[in-house]
Design a protein around this motif. Sequence first.
Motif, PDB file in Angstrom:
ATOM      1  N   ILE A 148     -55.841  68.721 113.740  1.00  0.00           N
ATOM      2  CA  ILE A 148     -56.225  70.001 113.199  1.00  0.00           C
ATOM      3  C   ILE A 148     -55.325  71.149 113.515  1.00  0.00           C
ATOM      4  CG2 ILE A 148     -58.059  72.005 113.542  1.00  0.00           C
ATOM      5  CD1 ILE A 148     -59.969  69.523 113.847  1.00  0.00           C
ATOM      6  N   VAL A 207     -72.267  66.863 118.312  1.00  0.00           N
ATOM      7  CA  VAL A 207     -71.643  68.169 117.460  1.00  0.00           C
ATOM      8  C   VAL A 207     -70.191  68.094 117.705  1.00  0.00           C
ATOM      9  CG1 VAL A 207     -71.887  70.468 117.050  1.00  0.00           C
ATOM     10  CG2 VAL A 207     -73.991  69.347 118.225  1.00  0.00           C
ATOM     11  N   PHE A 208     -69.388  68.135 116.506  1.00  0.00           N
ATOM     12  CA  PHE A 208     -67.986  68.249 116.633  1.00  0.00           C
ATOM     13  C   PHE A 208     -67.492  69.596 116.822  1.00  0.00           C
ATOM     14  CE2 PHE A 208     -63.799  68.319 115.093  1.00  0.00           C
ATOM     15  CZ  PHE A 208     -63.341  66.803 115.233  1.00  0.00           C
ATOM     16  N   PRO A 209     -66.572  69.476 117.737  1.00  0.00           N
ATOM     17  CA  PRO A 209     -65.744  68.653 118.542  1.00  0.00           C
ATOM     18  C   PRO A 209     -66.530  68.394 119.819  1.00  0.00           C
ATOM     19  CG  PRO A 209     -64.734  70.767 118.857  1.00  0.00           C
ATOM     20  CD  PRO A 209     -65.960  70.896 117.795  1.00  0.00           C
ATOM     21  N   ARG A 244     -61.438  70.274 109.582  1.00  0.00           N
ATOM     22  CA  ARG A 244     -60.606  68.961 109.681  1.00  0.00           C
ATOM     23  C   ARG A 244     -60.437  68.492 107.903  1.00  0.00           C
ATOM     24  NH1 ARG A 244     -59.205  64.053 113.525  1.00  0.00           N
ATOM     25  NH2 ARG A 244     -60.548  62.581 111.987  1.00  0.00           N
ATOM     26  N   GLY A 273     -63.585  61.210 110.526  1.00  0.00           N
ATOM     27  CA  GLY A 273     -64.176  62.224 109.780  1.00  0.00           C
ATOM     28  C   GLY A 273     -63.359  63.192 109.514  1.00  0.00           C
ATOM     29  N   SER A 274     -64.046  64.110 108.292  1.00  0.00           N
ATOM     30  CA  SER A 274     -63.560  65.451 108.084  1.00  0.00           C
ATOM     31  C   SER A 274     -64.493  66.149 107.360  1.00  0.00           C
ATOM     32  CB  SER A 274     -62.522  65.098 106.757  1.00  0.00           C
ATOM     33  OG  SER A 274     -63.099  64.763 105.503  1.00  0.00           O
ATOM     34  N   GLY A 275     -64.084  67.530 107.473  1.00  0.00           N
ATOM     35  CA  GLY A 275     -65.184  68.464 107.042  1.00  0.00           C
ATOM     36  C   GLY A 275     -65.004  69.717 107.829  1.00  0.00           C
ATOM     37  N   THR A 276     -66.166  70.540 107.902  1.00  0.00           N
ATOM     38  CA  THR A 276     -65.929  71.866 108.647  1.00  0.00           C
ATOM     39  C   THR A 276     -66.963  71.519 110.050  1.00  0.00           C
ATOM     40  OG1 THR A 276     -67.881  72.915 107.419  1.00  0.00           O
ATOM     41  CG2 THR A 276     -65.795  73.330 106.516  1.00  0.00           C
ATOM     42  N   PHE A 277     -66.558  72.259 111.009  1.00  0.00           N
ATOM     43  CA  PHE A 277     -67.115  72.436 112.309  1.00  0.00           C
ATOM     44  C   PHE A 277     -67.243  73.635 112.616  1.00  0.00           C
ATOM     45  CE2 PHE A 277     -63.030  71.644 113.243  1.00  0.00           C
ATOM     46  CZ  PHE A 277     -62.780  72.318 114.374  1.00  0.00           C
ATOM     47  N   ARG A 321     -68.641  75.308 116.604  1.00  0.00           N
ATOM     48  CA  ARG A 321     -69.139  74.784 118.110  1.00  0.00           C
ATOM     49  C   ARG A 321     -69.374  76.007 118.837  1.00  0.00           C
ATOM     50  NH1 ARG A 321     -69.642  70.200 121.633  1.00  0.00           N
ATOM     51  NH2 ARG A 321     -71.295  71.181 122.782  1.00  0.00           N
TER      52      ARG A 321
END
Lengths: 151, 134
Positions: free
Chosen positions: A65, A43-45, A85, A102-106, A108
């Motif tokens: 970020i 799982v990011f980050p 990101r 990588g890019s996209g939403t996260f 956590r």
Amino acid sequence: MAIIRFHQPFTSPFSELDRIRREIDRLFNDMVGEAVPRDFSGVFPPVNVYEGRDHYLVTAELPGIDPSDLEITLAGNSLTLKGERRPADGGEKASYHRRERGSGTFRRVVSLPEKVDPNDVEATSRHGILYVKLAKAQEVKPRQIQVKTSE
Amino acid sequence: MASKELRPAEKKEIRAVRPEETTGVPYFAPQVDIYETTDALTIVADMPGVDASDVGIDLKDNVLTLQGRVSKAEIEGFAPLYREYREGNYYRQFIISEIVDQEKINAQMSKGVLQVTLPKIDRAKPRKIEVKTA
């Protein structure tokens, strides 16, 4: 030397397998010489949790970020990191040789081992690493106990 | 495009390809994006924890070397409880097949991301060839 080990009672073959896997991981990590075994979460980050005398420190690798794209919330013992990101943009005419980042939403959630003081949390970002320093709640802070002598 | 979920990649450790650090600090290969435009080749590398002054960029015999040294000052005095990543330095090399203008190489470091722009030399840029009619 006596070895005392605490583990959950046998519940299902899967949890037993899981326990064996963890034991093997731990053995392997001991050989490599890491004090705390590494556990890739997928799982990011990726986060690390550290403990000091009065604080917990949660660190997360968030290269590229902007702190303004990051939302940090604390509810009880759960610290949530949420953000996005953005992909590298070389412009319309760019042709890509490699795209590994990588890019996209996260989103956590990190659970802290003990109660923290919600009014004493400090988040800083330095060179793409986020540091969240959380003060332990008064009641869980170690306290030195004086021994009184009676003459 | 709807925003997709960001998936992490485990840090790739490099072993035995370069002289080892006496302190035993691990080295990781940073993840990169590389793109080319008509004027330049740009490399974007993730090096979280590296200060601009701790970056080394070297281009020699078509081999570009990127290095970054990580600082651990922030975690001093803390003991690890739980670990999903390891701190370490970064190292990666690329063979640059384009003819690059060495004097104009430009590098920037921002929020743990290194961006290196390698401008192409004029003769490596595409040129439109006019066809004359006899």
